[in-house]
Scaffold this active site. Sequence first.
Site: not given
Ligand code: FE
Ligand code: ZN
Length: 242
Positions: A57, A59, A61-62, A113, A132, A170
């Site tokens: 996805h 985001h 942090d990915h 998410h 996530d 995570h």
């Molecule tokens: Fe994440």
């Molecule tokens: Zn995420």
Amino acid sequence: MVMLQIVPVPAFSDNYLWLVHDQESGETAVVDPGDAQPVLEEAAKRGWTIGQVWNTHWHPDHTGGNLTIRKATGARISGPAAENIPGRDVALSEGDEVRLGSHVGRVVEVPGHTLGHIALIFDDERVAFVGDTLFAMGCGRLFEGTPEQMYRSLQLLTGLAEDTRLYCAHEYTLSNALFAAHELPGDAPIEHRLAEVKRLREEGKMTVPTTVAKERETNPFVRATNMDEFARLRKAKDSFRS
Ligand code: FE
Ligand code: ZN
């Protein structure tokens, strides 16, 4: 078939970026590289060259490491068709496939998410990269999707073969386990896993990947028998402080 080698690269406070290596072909992919440097370092240390980036996805942090990794290695970037993915070369939708050597991962859409979130399922290897969507004993927050979408997505992932290993993005397990024990006090499988997770974390060890069997047994969001129960749990977790 020679199994895939899957190596965690910890990043930020609690992310796991997954390096995936096929010994037979020598090919390497990375799942959800929120950061480039730790991934490039780990790959170099092992003599691996990253040929593909797979995103679940959008985001940051990915996906934050996508462009730097491509610049360093020429890697091809594959990610969900329905989302804005930095540098995406290949748009993935339900039914598409990713390949690493002779290993084939199928793409399933798991909204909740985010709306375009995908998971990659390697059925023969009993491996799934779930981003996530599902966490050990928990699930992702509903930033874009509805409870109904997330409930269905979790049912889909835990409908896989029970020995499938679920690689989530995570390390949230301790907080999830405390919430599960709070919601379902005295539940033996949950109490047992909470104790195990506490011990692992005290020893500085990882608690992922998890498995379909473990999640069916101890994940309250998966065990929810209807959508209303799921929605109530998700709302309660949003404000739960362990
Ligand atoms: Fe994440
Ligand atoms: Zn995420």
